[in-house]
Motif scaffolding. Structure first.
Motif, PDB file in Angstrom:
ATOM      1  N   CYS A 249       0.863  -1.199   0.000  1.00  0.00           N
ATOM      2  CA  CYS A 249       0.000   0.000   0.000  1.00  0.00           C
ATOM      3  C   CYS A 249       0.896   1.245   0.000  1.00  0.00           C
ATOM      4  O   CYS A 249       1.909   1.295   0.717  1.00  0.00           O
ATOM      5  CB  CYS A 249      -0.868   0.044   1.258  1.00  0.00           C
ATOM      6  SG  CYS A 249      -1.888  -1.410   1.442  1.00  0.00           S
TER       7      CYS A 249
ATOM      8  N   TYR B 288       0.799   5.227   0.838  1.00  0.00           N
ATOM      9  CA  TYR B 288      -0.021   6.176   1.611  1.00  0.00           C
ATOM     10  C   TYR B 288       0.575   7.571   1.435  1.00  0.00           C
ATOM     11  O   TYR B 288       1.745   7.808   1.770  1.00  0.00           O
ATOM     12  CB  TYR B 288      -0.019   5.757   3.084  1.00  0.00           C
ATOM     13  CG  TYR B 288      -1.005   6.533   3.929  1.00  0.00           C
ATOM     14  CD1 TYR B 288      -2.269   5.999   4.196  1.00  0.00           C
ATOM     15  CD2 TYR B 288      -0.665   7.792   4.465  1.00  0.00           C
ATOM     16  CE1 TYR B 288      -3.173   6.724   4.977  1.00  0.00           C
ATOM     17  CE2 TYR B 288      -1.581   8.500   5.218  1.00  0.00           C
ATOM     18  CZ  TYR B 288      -2.830   7.969   5.482  1.00  0.00           C
ATOM     19  OH  TYR B 288      -3.730   8.688   6.247  1.00  0.00           O
TER      20      TYR B 288
ATOM     21  N   TYR C  44      -4.862   2.575   8.443  1.00  0.00           N
ATOM     22  CA  TYR C  44      -5.762   2.941   7.335  1.00  0.00           C
ATOM     23  C   TYR C  44      -5.637   1.968   6.143  1.00  0.00           C
ATOM     24  O   TYR C  44      -6.614   1.649   5.464  1.00  0.00           O
ATOM     25  CB  TYR C  44      -5.483   4.382   6.890  1.00  0.00           C
ATOM     26  CG  TYR C  44      -5.927   5.421   7.892  1.00  0.00           C
ATOM     27  CD1 TYR C  44      -7.235   5.407   8.388  1.00  0.00           C
ATOM     28  CD2 TYR C  44      -5.037   6.427   8.340  1.00  0.00           C
ATOM     29  CE1 TYR C  44      -7.634   6.376   9.327  1.00  0.00           C
ATOM     30  CE2 TYR C  44      -5.435   7.383   9.259  1.00  0.00           C
ATOM     31  CZ  TYR C  44      -6.743   7.345   9.762  1.00  0.00           C
ATOM     32  OH  TYR C  44      -7.152   8.256  10.668  1.00  0.00           O
ATOM     33  N   ALA C  45      -4.418   1.529   5.897  1.00  0.00           N
ATOM     34  CA  ALA C  45      -4.178   0.589   4.782  1.00  0.00           C
ATOM     35  C   ALA C  45      -4.923  -0.733   5.013  1.00  0.00           C
ATOM     36  O   ALA C  45      -5.572  -1.281   4.106  1.00  0.00           O
ATOM     37  CB  ALA C  45      -2.693   0.318   4.609  1.00  0.00           C
TER      38      ALA C  45
ATOM     39  N   GLU D  95      -7.540  -1.189   6.950  1.00  0.00           N
ATOM     40  CA  GLU D  95      -8.984  -0.925   6.851  1.00  0.00           C
ATOM     41  C   GLU D  95      -9.437  -0.912   5.392  1.00  0.00           C
ATOM     42  O   GLU D  95     -10.464  -1.473   5.042  1.00  0.00           O
ATOM     43  CB  GLU D  95      -9.320   0.403   7.529  1.00  0.00           C
ATOM     44  CG  GLU D  95      -9.510   0.289   9.023  1.00  0.00           C
ATOM     45  CD  GLU D  95     -10.528   1.296   9.544  1.00  0.00           C
ATOM     46  OE1 GLU D  95     -10.675   2.360   8.935  1.00  0.00           O
ATOM     47  OE2 GLU D  95     -11.183   0.984  10.545  1.00  0.00           O
ATOM     48  N   GLU D  96      -8.619  -0.252   4.574  1.00  0.00           N
ATOM     49  CA  GLU D  96      -8.940  -0.187   3.129  1.00  0.00           C
ATOM     50  C   GLU D  96      -8.986  -1.601   2.512  1.00  0.00           C
ATOM     51  O   GLU D  96      -9.872  -1.934   1.732  1.00  0.00           O
ATOM     52  CB  GLU D  96      -7.875   0.657   2.426  1.00  0.00           C
ATOM     53  CG  GLU D  96      -7.944   0.661   0.901  1.00  0.00           C
ATOM     54  CD  GLU D  96      -9.207   1.319   0.355  1.00  0.00           C
ATOM     55  OE1 GLU D  96      -9.602   0.959  -0.787  1.00  0.00           O
ATOM     56  OE2 GLU D  96      -9.817   2.144   1.051  1.00  0.00           O
ATOM     57  N   LEU D  97      -7.999  -2.414   2.925  1.00  0.00           N
ATOM     58  CA  LEU D  97      -7.930  -3.787   2.413  1.00  0.00           C
ATOM     59  C   LEU D  97      -9.152  -4.586   2.847  1.00  0.00           C
ATOM     60  O   LEU D  97      -9.741  -5.341   2.054  1.00  0.00           O
ATOM     61  CB  LEU D  97      -6.648  -4.458   2.916  1.00  0.00           C
ATOM     62  CG  LEU D  97      -6.144  -5.678   2.127  1.00  0.00           C
ATOM     63  CD1 LEU D  97      -5.957  -5.361   0.660  1.00  0.00           C
ATOM     64  CD2 LEU D  97      -4.829  -6.189   2.723  1.00  0.00           C
TER      65      LEU D  97
ATOM     66  N   GLU E 111     -12.127  -3.413   3.491  1.00  0.00           N
ATOM     67  CA  GLU E 111     -13.255  -2.922   2.693  1.00  0.00           C
ATOM     68  C   GLU E 111     -13.275  -3.582   1.309  1.00  0.00           C
ATOM     69  O   GLU E 111     -14.324  -3.953   0.799  1.00  0.00           O
ATOM     70  CB  GLU E 111     -13.185  -1.392   2.555  1.00  0.00           C
ATOM     71  CG  GLU E 111     -13.581  -0.624   3.805  1.00  0.00           C
ATOM     72  CD  GLU E 111     -15.023  -0.878   4.206  1.00  0.00           C
ATOM     73  OE1 GLU E 111     -15.897  -0.958   3.312  1.00  0.00           O
ATOM     74  OE2 GLU E 111     -15.293  -1.036   5.413  1.00  0.00           O
ATOM     75  N   ARG E 112     -12.070  -3.697   0.724  1.00  0.00           N
ATOM     76  CA  ARG E 112     -11.973  -4.331  -0.607  1.00  0.00           C
ATOM     77  C   ARG E 112     -12.464  -5.780  -0.557  1.00  0.00           C
ATOM     78  O   ARG E 112     -13.219  -6.215  -1.406  1.00  0.00           O
ATOM     79  CB  ARG E 112     -10.525  -4.319  -1.098  1.00  0.00           C
ATOM     80  CG  ARG E 112     -10.098  -2.974  -1.622  1.00  0.00           C
ATOM     81  CD  ARG E 112      -8.858  -3.159  -2.482  1.00  0.00           C
ATOM     82  NE  ARG E 112      -8.297  -1.894  -2.854  1.00  0.00           N
ATOM     83  CZ  ARG E 112      -7.310  -1.762  -3.716  1.00  0.00           C
ATOM     84  NH1 ARG E 112      -6.802  -2.835  -4.278  1.00  0.00           N
ATOM     85  NH2 ARG E 112      -6.837  -0.592  -4.019  1.00  0.00           N
TER      86      ARG E 112
END
Length: 536
Positions: free
Chosen positions: A9, A11, A48-49, A51-53, A55-56
């Motif tokens: 990721c 950022y 945050y990375a 969390e993003e993963l 969500e994906r």
């Protein structure tokens, strides 16, 4: 995703870009690292990375679930099988349904009756079956006495139900019931045939099943009471349907396997004589019963009585010849020879005498009497002009002297077409191709040409082409009308797809060139040429 389970990721924070590595096990974080100076647990970039993963992954899972649901909605539901439906239905509900459908659908009612009712407790199979059949056939008959289509449908349903019972009882080795159902089934088939002769072809497969089942079950019947039961059934069928040739497969089987006694045969003979006394019989039935009566008398060794009937029926030559043939089939050769000699004194018609010669030939073949076979084949060849008898003579090494005698004999009576056919065949057997061509030239026999054209063309193409063309042109010049052209056309047509097609084309070109003004001839023969050949 760089590789399996390893994600990178990037950022962006202000002007600084941080890179975070995330290592997974399944969809859970095993380890992570960020290139910032913060401790791992305080690293907001990694938080945050991850969390993003997550969500994906959630979006991917939701998309897959939605796709699966959509596919399920759009996939048509397969209809359930009858087996699955019935297994899941309450038995009481099913019984109610069967009763309701049976009361409104006569075919279904017949199927249920035949499948479950005929051998129910307290029921007599034969009585119950015959009562139902009698009602069905009464309803099915039209005012003209034949069977209407709707009635036939119900009768077939009933018959097929009984056939199922026969097979089911046999499978469970309940031979007593199988035999009783077989008798009812056979009785109904014969009765239907007698009621409406047009049903003969429709009943053929069922009659075949009946005959085959008899030959299967009979060897398995050991119990004396069942043997007697079978004898009674066969006798009843023979007596009731003695006028029907369809019943004789069963009757003949009974005699062959010695199921009938002498007493049974006498009973059958009485039935035949009773049927013969009725004047309403058709000629075919009368002939058939007379022949049956003679055969039964021979079975009872009452030879003189059988001979007396044959003498009394002198006018019926077919009856006499068939009686002799049956004696030969039963290998009663002395009786057959006696009847032949007696017949030769009674009859003088050429076709009957030839019939006796054929019967003598059959005896000689069965007894393997080569000298007699040759003598009779020689006589029958001359009497009938049938080429197969010439084959028999060659097969049994006919002498050169006899062949020469036959050749001279047939050359003397060359005027009729049958004799010419035999003469050409004699030449063919001798491989005398020149003689065949001369025969065609001399007699203008187009059919002889048709039969041997291929062989003649193979032996000498040029000689055959020119000599046959000249013969046909000469022949056509001496005749008028279309019959000869049609005969020639038919012979050419038979040879159309053979290897002597070049010969046909040569003859057609030669004939149509010679007869330019006979337009009908050209119209018929041009079909053997291509467009280019016609223009040429």
């Amino acid at each position: 995703e760089l590789e399996k389970k390893l994600w990178i990721c990037k950022y962006e924070e202000g002007a600084q870009i941080y890179e975070i590595e995330i290592q997974l096990v399944g969809k859970k974080v095993k380890d992570f690292a960020c290139d910032c100076s913060l401790r791992e647990k305080d690293c907001r970039h990694a938080f945050y990375a991850i969390e993003e993963l997550n969500e994906r992954f959630k979006d991917e899972t939701d998309a897959k679930l939605k796709k699966a649901e959509d596919k399920k909605k759009n996939t048509p539901i397969k209809p359930q099988t009858i087996r699955n439906i019935i297994q899941s239905v309450d038995p009481e509900e099913l019984k109610k349904f069967v009763i309701d459908v049976g009361s409104s659908n006569k075919n279904f009612e017949m199927a249920v009756r035949a499948r479950f009712g005929l051998d129910a407790e307290g029921q007599n199979i034969e009585t119950s079956s015959k009562e139902i059949f009698a009602k069905l056939i009464a309803k099915a008959r039209t005012s003209y006495g034949d069977i209407n289509p709707k009635g036939w449908e119900q009768l077939v349903t009933f018959l097929d139900g009984i056939k199922f019972k026969i097979e089911n009882c046999f499978e469970h080795q309940n031979f007593a019931n199988a035999l009783e159902f077989w008798y009812c089934y056979t009785h109904f088939i014969l009765r239907l045939h007698r009621s409406d002769f047009s049903l003969g072809k429709k009943l053929e497969k069922r009659r075949q099943f009946s005959n085959e089942f008899l030959s299967v079950i009979h060897p398995m019947i050991i119990a004396p009471e069942l043997k007697e039961k079978l004898r009674v059934y066969l006798l009843a069928l023979a007596q009731n349907y003695v006028k029907l040739a369809e019943s004789q497969t069963i009757v003949n089987y009974a005699f062959k396997e010695k199921i009938f006694t002498e007493e049974n045969t006498l009973e059958l003979l009485a039935s035949i004589r009773e049927a013969l006394s009725k004047s309403s019989l058709y000629f075919e039935e009368q002939f058939y019963l007379e022949l049956l009566e003679i055969n039964f008398l021979y079975r009872l060794n009452k030879h003189e009585e059988a001979r007396r009937i044959l003498r009394a029926k002198k006018r019926n030559t077919n009856l006499y010849l068939n009686a002799v043939y049956n004696c030969i089939e039963k290998e009663e050769y002395d009786e057959a020879k006696f009847l032949i000699e007696q017949g030769k004194q009674m009859y003088n018609e050429s076709e009957v005498i030839f019939g006796f010669q054929r019967l003598e030939y059959a005896i000689a073949e069965k007894q393997n009497n080569v000298d007699e076979i040759k003598t009779l084949a020689y006589k029958m060849l001359i009497a009938s002009n049938q080429k197969r008898f010439l084959d028999v003579l060659y097969e049994h090494n006919i002498s050169v002297t006899d062949i020469e005698k036959l050749t001279k004999l047939y050359e003397a009576k060359m005027s009729d077409s049958e004799s010419r056919e035999v003469l050409a065949y004699i030449y063919f057997k001798k491989k005398d191709w020149e003689a065949i061509i001369k025969l065609i030239e001399k007699t203008n026999d187009i059919e002889v040409f048709g039969e041997y054209a291929l062989k003649l063309y193979e032996i000498d193409p040029e000689k055959t082409k020119n000599r046959i063309l000249n013969a046909f042109i000469k022949f056509l010049k001496t005749s008028s009308g279309s019959s000869l052209v049609e005969r020639l056309h038919n012979v050419f047509y038979e040879l159309k797809n053979s290897e002597c097609m070049p010969l046909i084309k040569f003859l057609v070109k030669g004939i149509t060139t010679e007869f330019k003004t006979r337009h009908y001839m050209k119209t018929r023969f041009y079909e053997f040429l291509t467009r280019e050949e016609i223009y040429a």
